[in-house]
Design a protein around this motif. Structure first.
Motif, short mmCIF file in Angstrom:
data_model
loop_
_atom_site.label_atom_id
_atom_site.label_comp_id
_atom_site.label_asym_id
_atom_site.label_seq_id
_atom_site.Cartn_x
_atom_site.Cartn_y
_atom_site.Cartn_z
N PRO A 14 32.37 -144.86 60.96
CA PRO A 14 32.98 -145.70 62.01
C PRO A 14 34.46 -145.41 62.22
N ARG A 15 35.17 -145.03 61.15
CA ARG A 15 36.59 -144.70 61.33
C ARG A 15 36.74 -143.45 62.19
N LEU A 16 35.78 -142.55 62.10
CA LEU A 16 35.87 -141.30 62.86
C LEU A 16 35.39 -141.46 64.30
N ILE A 17 34.22 -142.11 64.50
CA ILE A 17 33.64 -142.11 65.86
C ILE A 17 33.54 -143.51 66.46
N GLY A 18 33.97 -144.54 65.72
CA GLY A 18 33.91 -145.91 66.23
C GLY A 18 32.67 -146.63 65.72
N ARG A 19 32.79 -147.96 65.63
CA ARG A 19 31.75 -148.80 65.03
C ARG A 19 30.41 -148.71 65.76
N GLY A 20 30.45 -148.79 67.11
CA GLY A 20 29.20 -148.80 67.88
C GLY A 20 28.41 -147.51 67.72
N ARG A 21 29.13 -146.41 67.83
CA ARG A 21 28.45 -145.11 67.71
C ARG A 21 27.95 -144.90 66.28
N ALA A 22 28.75 -145.34 65.31
CA ALA A 22 28.35 -145.16 63.91
C ALA A 22 27.09 -145.98 63.62
N LEU A 23 27.08 -147.24 64.10
CA LEU A 23 25.91 -148.08 63.81
C LEU A 23 24.67 -147.59 64.55
N ASP A 24 24.87 -146.97 65.72
CA ASP A 24 23.74 -146.34 66.42
C ASP A 24 23.10 -145.30 65.49
N LEU A 25 23.92 -144.43 64.92
CA LEU A 25 23.37 -143.38 64.04
C LEU A 25 22.76 -143.99 62.78
N ILE A 26 23.44 -144.99 62.21
CA ILE A 26 22.95 -145.57 60.95
C ILE A 26 21.65 -146.35 61.18
N PHE A 27 21.60 -147.16 62.24
CA PHE A 27 20.40 -147.98 62.49
C PHE A 27 19.19 -147.14 62.89
N THR A 28 19.42 -146.09 63.69
CA THR A 28 18.27 -145.30 64.17
C THR A 28 17.84 -144.25 63.16
N ALA A 29 18.73 -143.86 62.24
CA ALA A 29 18.44 -142.83 61.24
C ALA A 29 18.17 -141.47 61.87
N ARG A 30 18.55 -141.33 63.14
CA ARG A 30 18.15 -140.10 63.83
C ARG A 30 19.01 -138.90 63.44
N HIS A 31 18.44 -137.71 63.67
CA HIS A 31 19.14 -136.46 63.39
C HIS A 31 19.81 -136.00 64.69
N VAL A 32 21.12 -135.97 64.71
CA VAL A 32 21.85 -135.66 65.94
C VAL A 32 22.06 -134.15 66.05
N PRO A 33 21.66 -133.55 67.18
CA PRO A 33 21.92 -132.11 67.35
C PRO A 33 23.42 -131.83 67.50
N ALA A 34 23.80 -130.58 67.20
CA ALA A 34 25.23 -130.21 67.15
C ALA A 34 25.96 -130.55 68.45
N GLU A 35 25.36 -130.25 69.60
CA GLU A 35 26.07 -130.47 70.87
C GLU A 35 26.37 -131.96 71.06
N GLU A 36 25.41 -132.82 70.69
CA GLU A 36 25.66 -134.26 70.81
C GLU A 36 26.73 -134.69 69.80
N ALA A 37 26.69 -134.09 68.61
CA ALA A 37 27.70 -134.41 67.59
C ALA A 37 29.10 -134.07 68.11
N LEU A 38 29.18 -133.01 68.88
CA LEU A 38 30.47 -132.61 69.46
C LEU A 38 30.93 -133.68 70.46
N GLN A 39 30.01 -134.12 71.31
CA GLN A 39 30.37 -135.16 72.30
C GLN A 39 30.79 -136.46 71.62
N LEU A 40 30.15 -136.77 70.49
CA LEU A 40 30.48 -138.00 69.76
C LEU A 40 31.81 -137.92 69.01
N GLY A 41 32.36 -136.71 68.91
CA GLY A 41 33.57 -136.53 68.10
C GLY A 41 33.26 -136.43 66.62
N LEU A 42 31.99 -136.24 66.32
CA LEU A 42 31.57 -136.13 64.91
C LEU A 42 31.91 -134.74 64.36
N VAL A 43 31.86 -133.73 65.22
CA VAL A 43 32.30 -132.39 64.81
C VAL A 43 33.38 -131.92 65.78
#
Ligand SMILES: C/C=C/C(=O)SCCNC(=O)CCNC(=O)[C@H](O)C(C)(C)COP(=O)(O)OP(=O)(O)OC[C@H]1O[C@@H](n2cnc3c(N)ncnc32)[C@H](O)[C@@H]1OP(=O)(O)O
Length: 269
Positions: A161-190
């Motif tokens: 959450p500190r990196l990409i924000g609470r809402g986006r972080a909880l989306d990933l944590i709650f769904t347990a989904r595997h995010v592809p690289a391009e989406e990770a880039l859009q999220l600011g995760l990479v």
């Protein structure tokens, strides 16, 4: 004993890691490919050891963490998690992972995760403990712990959450989904996506290496120490560290080189 022997760096024999350093770039490769580099206790302890080596190695100016085979790290070792006896042992396991990743996060030099494949659970948490993340196009990132009935325990609920924000972080944590690289880039995760993550991380490291090493360490310290403070306190820290940077030989060389219209030759002093 001469000075060189006195300062000779001792690199332990690792079972699950390799450590190389060249051209200012230290590279740690996690090597447990049969288990997609899953982090058992031994791998975690070796990561703690290698971060001490990096901190002591005068040749290491930027560090890259990557994984062998088709994964960066597919998480903490689920066999070990399944065998955890009680609440105390579980808490100890989380504290161990957190301590190791805190050590990596505190390294006084820029760190890059070259995410060459799966970075899931503890694997993403390791990448989050690095300063920058470069992912290969085929990388998949996520915190799938709730799918196992547990929660991220090596810093994921805090660093994500500190990196990409609470809402986006909880989306990933709650769904347990595997995010592809391009989406990770859009999220600011990479920070970057490339065909070859390690090669792109090395290019990024070389770009960083053109700059003053002391300034890099001080800039990282300023960001890290200010992160959890209010703005006024954090700005005080920035001013103090700016003061320190202005006392260095690197500052003298950097400003002189600019005025003389030549590349700076930083000594890290
Ligand atoms: C505090 C932190 C907590 C955590 O981190 S909890 C763990 C979070 N991570 C996960 O939940 C991911 C677990 N792994 C997977 O979901 C899958 O793997 C992948 C999607 C990454 C890849 O799937 P596929 O391509 O089908 O490979 P495969 O046959 O599942 O894996 C190859 C071998 O690697 C072992 N392995 C993979 N991840 C782990 C792990 N996290 N802990 C222990 N072993 C793991 C498998 O079991 C298998 O081994 P074998 O060939 O002996 O059957």
């Amino acid at each position: 004993m001469n000075q060189e022997e006195f300062f000779a760096l001792e690199v332990p024999e690792f079972q699950y890691l390799s450590y190389t350093v060249g051209g200012g770039i230290a590279t740690v490769t996690i090597r447990r490919p049969d288990a997609l580099n899953a982090l058992n206790q031994d791998v975690l302890l070796e990561l703690a050891q290698v971060s001490e080596v990096i901190a002591e190695d005068p040749e290491a100016k930027v560090a890259i963490f990557t994984g062998e085979g088709r994964a960066f790290v597919a998480g903490a070792d689920i066999n070990q998690i399944a065998g955890i006896a009680d609440v105390f042992a579980a808490r100890e396991f989380a504290l161990l992972g957190q301590a190791v990743f805190n050590e990596i996060a505190a390294l006084p030099l820029p760190t890059i995760a070259a995410v060459n494949g799966f970075a899931l659970g503890g694997g993403l948490e390791l990448a989050l403990a690095c300063d920058l993340r470069v992912a290969s196009q085929k990388a998949k990132l996520g915190l799938p712990e709730v799918g196992l009935g547990i929660i991220p325990g090596f810093g994921g609920t805090q660093r994500l959450p500190r990196l990409i924000g609470r809402g986006r972080a909880l989306d990933l944590i709650f769904t347990a989904r595997h995010v592809p690289a391009e989406e990770a880039l859009q999220l600011g995760l990479v920070n970057r996506v490339a065909e070859d993550a390690l090669q792109a991380a090395q290019e990024l490291a070389r770009q960083i290496l053109k700059n003053g090493p002391v300034a890099l360490a001080l800039a990282k310290e300023s960001v890290s120490r200010g992160e959890n403070l209010d703005l006024a306190e954090a700005l005080e820290i920035e001013a103090d560290l700016f003061g320190l940077a202005c006392q260095t030989q690197d500052m003298k060389e950097g400003t002189k080189a600019f005025l003389e219209k030549r590349a700076a030759n930083f000594k890290g002093e």
